[in-house]
Design a protein around this motif. Structure first.
Motif, short mmCIF file in Angstrom:
data_model
loop_
_atom_site.label_atom_id
_atom_site.label_comp_id
_atom_site.label_asym_id
_atom_site.label_seq_id
_atom_site.Cartn_x
_atom_site.Cartn_y
_atom_site.Cartn_z
N LEU A 26 -2.21 27.94 96.03
CA LEU A 26 -2.09 26.92 97.11
C LEU A 26 -1.52 25.03 96.18
O LEU A 26 -2.03 24.91 95.72
CB LEU A 26 -3.33 26.48 97.44
N ALA A 27 -0.97 24.88 97.15
CA ALA A 27 0.13 23.72 96.20
C ALA A 27 -0.59 21.89 97.36
O ALA A 27 -0.01 21.71 98.43
CB ALA A 27 1.25 23.38 95.61
N THR A 28 -0.62 20.96 96.95
CA THR A 28 0.00 19.82 96.80
C THR A 28 0.84 18.75 96.40
O THR A 28 0.57 19.12 95.56
CB THR A 28 -1.09 19.63 97.79
N CYS A 29 0.39 17.35 97.09
CA CYS A 29 1.28 16.47 96.28
C CYS A 29 0.49 15.45 96.13
O CYS A 29 0.62 15.00 97.17
CB CYS A 29 2.93 17.33 95.93
N GLY A 30 1.14 14.10 95.47
CA GLY A 30 1.00 13.00 96.08
C GLY A 30 2.13 12.11 94.31
O GLY A 30 1.78 12.31 93.73
N ASP A 31 1.98 10.63 95.46
CA ASP A 31 3.05 9.67 95.02
C ASP A 31 2.06 9.18 93.48
O ASP A 31 3.66 9.01 92.52
CB ASP A 31 3.90 8.53 96.12
N THR A 32 1.26 8.86 93.67
CA THR A 32 0.40 8.85 92.33
C THR A 32 -0.85 9.44 92.36
O THR A 32 -1.39 10.58 93.16
CB THR A 32 -0.35 7.16 93.07
N LEU A 33 -1.74 10.13 91.44
CA LEU A 33 -2.57 10.42 91.07
C LEU A 33 -3.64 10.25 91.57
O LEU A 33 -4.34 11.63 92.52
CB LEU A 33 -3.34 10.25 89.80
N ASP A 34 -4.76 9.30 92.19
CA ASP A 34 -5.38 8.79 93.91
C ASP A 34 -4.68 9.45 95.06
O ASP A 34 -5.91 10.18 95.51
CB ASP A 34 -5.63 7.41 93.19
N GLU A 35 -3.65 9.46 95.23
CA GLU A 35 -3.04 9.81 96.09
C GLU A 35 -2.92 11.15 96.04
O GLU A 35 -3.63 12.74 96.85
CB GLU A 35 -1.92 10.11 96.92
N ALA A 36 -2.72 12.26 95.14
CA ALA A 36 -2.48 13.34 94.59
C ALA A 36 -4.49 13.96 95.37
O ALA A 36 -4.39 15.07 95.02
CB ALA A 36 -2.04 13.53 93.66
N ILE A 37 -5.12 13.07 94.40
CA ILE A 37 -6.60 13.92 94.42
C ILE A 37 -6.85 14.04 95.74
O ILE A 37 -7.49 15.18 96.11
CB ILE A 37 -7.60 12.82 93.88
N GLY A 38 -6.30 12.53 96.31
CA GLY A 38 -7.01 13.01 98.48
C GLY A 38 -5.90 13.99 98.71
O GLY A 38 -7.30 14.45 99.01
N MET A 39 -5.10 14.36 97.98
CA MET A 39 -4.65 15.55 98.88
C MET A 39 -4.83 16.31 98.59
O MET A 39 -4.97 17.83 99.83
CB MET A 39 -2.83 14.98 98.73
#
Length: 140
Positions: A26-39
């Protein structure tokens, strides 16, 4: 109840990719590390919530030390240069109440005679609309 799974975080040119090896990659992503953690939290909550709704059991999480981000990167053709493993935690029931099960107000128009007939029979408009939409969407 808190659910905790290891996730691999991969630094890429455009941000971070996040992969949960225990959950079929299962995968997701984010532009920043904070956003990636939230995602990652949102992704994990959605996946586990769906399993629960479908009466499927979630796999047991691996120990964080047993996850090799380099091997996961190779499986998925991701850059392993700046990769690390971190635990992602979410209370699925609490998260679902806020994000998946919250109610939204809708305004609708029906003929006056239909409104009067329904009121005479003490019909709950919200319940009827929900049941009709679920049936129409084949989710019952």
């Amino acid at each position: 109840m808190l659910s905790i799974y290891p996730a691999c975080f991969f630094k890429e040119d455009t941000g971070y990719s996040v992969v949960f090896p225990d959950l079929n990659h299962l995968a997701t992503c984010g532009d920043t590390l904070d956003e990636a953690i939230g995602m990652a939290v949102d992704c994990l909550a959605g996946y586990l919530y769906t399993l629960k709704k479908e009466h499927q059991e979630a796999p047991k999480p691996s120990d964080m030390s047993s996850i090799d981000p380099t091997a996961v990167a190779a499986d998925l053709d991701l850059p392993a240069g700046e990769a690390f493993v971190n635990m992602v935690a979410v209370d699925v029931n609490d998260y679902a109440k806020t994000h998946f099960e919250r109610s939204v107000k809708k305004t609708l128009t029906i003929p006056a005679w239909l409104n009067e007939a329904a009121l005479e029979k003490n019909i709950n408009f919200s319940q009827v609309l929900q049941e009709a939409l679920k049936e129409k969407l084949h989710t019952i």
